[in-house]
Design an enzyme around this catalytic site. Sequence first.
Site, PDB file in Angstrom:
ATOM      1  N   ASP A 163       0.837  -1.202   0.000  1.00 52.05           N
ATOM      2  CA  ASP A 163       0.000   0.000   0.000  1.00 52.05           C
ATOM      3  C   ASP A 163       0.874   1.255   0.000  1.00 52.05           C
ATOM      4  OD1 ASP A 163      -2.498   1.215   0.015  1.00 52.05           O
ATOM      5  OD2 ASP A 163      -3.247  -0.018   1.670  1.00 52.05           O
ATOM      6  N   TRP A 197      -3.014   3.366  -5.777  1.00 54.39           N
ATOM      7  CA  TRP A 197      -4.318   3.899  -6.237  1.00 54.39           C
ATOM      8  C   TRP A 197      -4.182   4.794  -7.474  1.00 54.39           C
ATOM      9  CZ3 TRP A 197      -2.552   6.533  -1.576  1.00 54.39           C
ATOM     10  CH2 TRP A 197      -2.455   5.650  -0.476  1.00 54.39           C
ATOM     11  N   GLY A 198      -3.119   4.535  -8.266  1.00 56.81           N
ATOM     12  CA  GLY A 198      -2.882   5.373  -9.448  1.00 56.81           C
ATOM     13  C   GLY A 198      -1.908   6.507  -9.175  1.00 56.81           C
ATOM     14  N   ASP A 218      -9.953   3.310  -4.026  1.00 57.37           N
ATOM     15  CA  ASP A 218     -10.658   2.100  -3.585  1.00 57.37           C
ATOM     16  C   ASP A 218     -12.040   2.004  -4.245  1.00 57.37           C
ATOM     17  OD1 ASP A 218      -8.456   1.732  -2.063  1.00 57.37           O
ATOM     18  OD2 ASP A 218      -9.492   1.741  -0.124  1.00 57.37           O
TER      19      ASP A 218
HETATM   20  C1  GLA Z   1      -5.989   1.061   0.970  1.00 54.17           C
HETATM   21  C2  GLA Z   1      -6.085  -0.001  -0.132  1.00 54.17           C
HETATM   22  C3  GLA Z   1      -7.195  -0.983   0.202  1.00 54.17           C
HETATM   23  C4  GLA Z   1      -6.932  -1.633   1.552  1.00 54.17           C
HETATM   24  C5  GLA Z   1      -6.787  -0.557   2.607  1.00 54.17           C
HETATM   25  C6  GLA Z   1      -6.320  -1.096   3.929  1.00 54.17           C
HETATM   26  O1  GLA Z   1      -7.113   1.868   1.003  1.00 54.17           O
HETATM   27  O2  GLA Z   1      -6.313   0.612  -1.358  1.00 54.17           O
HETATM   28  O3  GLA Z   1      -7.299  -1.970  -0.806  1.00 54.17           O
HETATM   29  O4  GLA Z   1      -5.755  -2.408   1.463  1.00 54.17           O
HETATM   30  O5  GLA Z   1      -5.805   0.428   2.211  1.00 54.17           O
HETATM   31  O6  GLA Z   1      -6.261  -0.057   4.862  1.00 54.17           O
END
Ligand code: GLA
Length: 527
Positions: A163, A197-198, A218
């Site tokens: 992450d 996330w990009g 997400d």
């Molecule tokens: C981010 C990731 C999710 C998940 C959460 C855990 O938001 O994008 O997929 O792993 O963290 O906190």
Amino acid sequence: MKRSPAILLVLTAAFSLATLAPRAQTARPADHAAVDRLALTPPMGWYPWNEFGQEPQNETLIRQIADALVKSGMKDAGYTYVGPDEGICFSRGADGQLTPNLARYPSGLRGLGDYVHDLGLKYALYTDAGTLTCSKAMPGTRGHEIEDMASFAAWRADYVKIDWCNTRGQDIVETYTALGKAQRAAGRPIVHSLCSWGDGEPWKWAAAIGHMWRTTGDICGPGRANWAEALKIASLNEKLHEAAGPGHWNDPDMMIAGMDGLTDTENRSFFSLWCMMAAPLMAGNDLRRMTDATARVLTNLEAIAIDQDPLGVQGRIVRRDGAVEIWAAKPLVDGSRAVLVFNTGKAPATANVTWADAGFPDGSPLFVRDLWDHKTTGPHRGGIAVTVAPDGASFLRVSKTNRFPIPPIIVADKYRIVLRAEGASASTLSGAITVRNAGSDELPAWKVAPGLPAWLTVAVARKGKSQTLTNTVSTAGLATGSYHAVVRADNIEPVSGKPMSALYYDVDVEVTGRALGKTTGGNQEPE
Ligand code: GLA
């Protein structure tokens, strides 16, 4: 007494995002994937975050879901990777090493991995590239990249999601590059899943570092599947199609199909979109209470065949007709092509799919397979008209022949062999794993990679679509102790001859006897 060191077969190698670049640059080929041959088709499995969030994650949940993967038929359809997400799995000890949270995971993180491997599933774990994970409940890898990746390897992870929370001031490319190197230095082949996330536009550079990268924020908050949000994510991910290919995938996030809030029509459309985008298929629903209808969606091998096609092309929208999107440009390995007609509107709509849309000459006589009705029609000339319900999808495979083969889907009875040698004399032990191709064709024999330790030999026997790899261990000359090897076997997809993802499994040997291998008298003291 000094114990023999475990022997590891070292494999040399290699929140919401507001804006995305309109077009992906073509990502560089994933050199590391050519070496480790992992994820040459999009990884499939299950991950907890979409349904559960952080709080209920613990060993019991992961074991129950692993069991459900097997019982529901998901494993037989190719879903393999499973494990905790941000599930308060570990803390950092005073010595700087990660320490498993035994209150939540009483078997330890290696013990949970063994459970998963014994079911014929692969083990996934989660961490973060910053100082702390997103909820701040777990330490991130910042400053501990080498030790942490060594811990993941020691726990026998096969997949690590990394992450991007709490990374203020960190250079994204440098950070993930260092983590990729640390992971490879740890010596265990692991699917490396970047999760920014990009942020930092990973589709431009991450193919050289990992096997997949999140392209968007997400898809939902825990337990709150949202159809409209999923469609936004699909639309962002669609534009990045040029970056995807074998060993390096755009990841539009874990699936929401089967979660509360989606209709059966939406589930089918969602799954069709993810398959058409050659997305990693990480289910996110609670498999313990899955309806039969959801199970039929998630295990539809004809749809999975499109996702898992060895060419690894991400389909895209080639034309819009009012509210209807025509997704195509997805050639498949047998010369057929996938077409998805998706109705984003609020009323039923009829669309004419032309053979030019599908990527064939207009006049060709072509057979059409409906991947949800499981029916073949044709030959048709020029195209066909399809009527699609609101939010519905018609998922088609178009071919010059009326045979629609399923590409290799590998299902193993286990991914770990445990052998124990007791007593005073040398012995020969053996244990087998059986791997089956749930796809249409028999595969050539798996080829075991060279470099096995001297104590291990592996023989491969074919029987139809199943193959058995028999592992024989001779304890002659071995001191007491624990021994470990990762066995790798390679294969090719039979139609194209293209390499398939390598098969890896663990062999553990415990030698507790003494005087092993010495027939001339005198005990051999362990090293
Ligand atoms: C981010 C990731 C999710 C998940 C959460 C855990 O938001 O994008 O997929 O792993 O963290 O906190």
